[in-house]
Design a protein around this motif. Structure first.
Motif, short mmCIF file in Angstrom:
data_model
loop_
_atom_site.label_atom_id
_atom_site.label_comp_id
_atom_site.label_asym_id
_atom_site.label_seq_id
_atom_site.Cartn_x
_atom_site.Cartn_y
_atom_site.Cartn_z
N LEU A 120 -12.76 29.18 27.69
CA LEU A 120 -11.42 29.75 27.78
C LEU A 120 -10.38 28.65 27.99
O LEU A 120 -10.59 27.73 28.76
CB LEU A 120 -11.34 30.74 28.94
N GLY A 121 -9.27 28.76 27.30
CA GLY A 121 -8.15 27.84 27.50
C GLY A 121 -6.84 28.57 27.31
O GLY A 121 -6.82 29.73 26.88
N TRP A 122 -5.75 27.91 27.64
CA TRP A 122 -4.45 28.56 27.51
C TRP A 122 -3.34 27.53 27.33
O TRP A 122 -3.50 26.34 27.55
CB TRP A 122 -4.14 29.45 28.71
N ASP A 123 -2.21 28.01 26.92
CA ASP A 123 -1.00 27.24 26.74
C ASP A 123 0.12 28.00 27.48
O ASP A 123 0.14 29.23 27.43
CB ASP A 123 -0.67 27.14 25.24
N GLU A 124 1.00 27.38 28.27
CA GLU A 124 1.30 25.98 28.34
C GLU A 124 0.18 25.17 28.99
O GLU A 124 -0.51 25.68 29.87
CB GLU A 124 2.60 25.75 29.13
N HIS A 125 0.04 23.93 28.56
CA HIS A 125 -1.02 23.09 29.09
C HIS A 125 -0.85 22.91 30.60
O HIS A 125 0.24 22.69 31.10
CB HIS A 125 -1.02 21.73 28.40
N TYR A 126 -1.97 23.01 31.28
CA TYR A 126 -2.03 22.83 32.74
C TYR A 126 -1.22 23.86 33.51
O TYR A 126 -0.86 23.64 34.66
CB TYR A 126 -1.60 21.42 33.13
N ALA A 127 -0.94 24.99 32.89
CA ALA A 127 -0.28 26.07 33.63
C ALA A 127 -1.25 26.58 34.70
O ALA A 127 -2.40 26.90 34.40
CB ALA A 127 0.11 27.19 32.67
N PHE A 128 -0.75 26.66 35.92
CA PHE A 128 -1.61 27.09 37.03
C PHE A 128 -1.51 28.60 37.19
O PHE A 128 -0.43 29.16 37.32
CB PHE A 128 -1.17 26.39 38.32
N ARG A 129 -2.66 29.28 37.20
CA ARG A 129 -2.70 30.74 37.22
C ARG A 129 -3.12 31.29 38.58
O ARG A 129 -3.25 32.50 38.75
CB ARG A 129 -3.65 31.24 36.13
#
Length: 207
Positions: A116-125
């Motif tokens: 699993l990955g996401w954008d914006e890069h390094y967005a903290f969830r």
């Protein structure tokens, strides 16, 4: 032969600054390990970083080393206790404000996150917590207020020092000393002048 072996040793005394640095790094390591141990017992994952100050490349490097390897964790502890201030609050807040707007799933299986990955890069969830105390000052207070005002996390500790008006360090005297005075006022629509920090300090959400 039971005779003791005599060895000559040359010892070099530490300067007070070097001794202070060693004590700080030992405290920092122990505190980070304690945070990870408590998180493991609670069944969660966290990142932790302590910022001594908010000044220059050293502070930027400390935050980067503590945050970016841990951006996928469930929680992040930003420790600004005894923080002496500086001026990198806007960069820290910029990083913490990143929000994921899309996700992807890789065909390659990653055992750490299932691909699993996401954008914006390094967005903290995850959840952000700030630790502060009566010796958190200047930009340490500013970044704490910013995290609270922007709804990025919760503040835990004691009320801070109370220096919300900025100053510069360019008033040098002929004897090599320096004279400082409050120079740059800060304000917002919620707290008004001084951001509710000057002569008051930042009150934590949890004491």
């Amino acid at each position: 032969d039971n005779k003791a072996v005599v060895e000559s040793l040359i010892t070099v005394p530490l300067s007070s600054d070097a001794a202070s640095d060693l004590l700080y790094h030992a405290w920092e390591w122990k505190t980070e390990q304690l945070a990870h141990d408590l998180a493991a017992k609670a069944g969660i994952t966290i990142g932790y970083v302590h910022l001594q100050d908010m000044s220059g490349p050293e502070a930027e490097d400390a935050f980067a080393r503590g945050f970016f390897p841990n951006y996928q964790k469930q929680g992040f502890i930003l420790d600004v206790r005894h923080n002496r201030g500086g001026n990198i609050d806007s960069w820290v807040l910029d990083v913490l404000q990143r929000k994921p707007w899309m996700y992807w799933q890789s065909r390659d299986f990653d055992p750490t996150n299932g691909g699993l990955g996401w954008d914006e890069h390094y967005a903290f969830r995850g959840h952000v917590v700030v630790l502060l105390d009566e010796k958190t000052s200047s930009d340490g207070e500013g970044v704490s207020r910013g995290i609270s005002e922007l709804g990025l996390g919760r503040l835990i500790g004691t009320r801070t020092w109370g220096g919300g008006i900025w100053l510069a360090s360019d008033n040098h005297l002929v004897d090599g000393g320096i004279a400082t005075a409050p120079e740059i006022g800060t304000y917002n629509s919620n707290f008004g002048f001084g951001l509710g920090i000057e002569q008051m300090g930042v009150d934590p959400d949890i004491v």
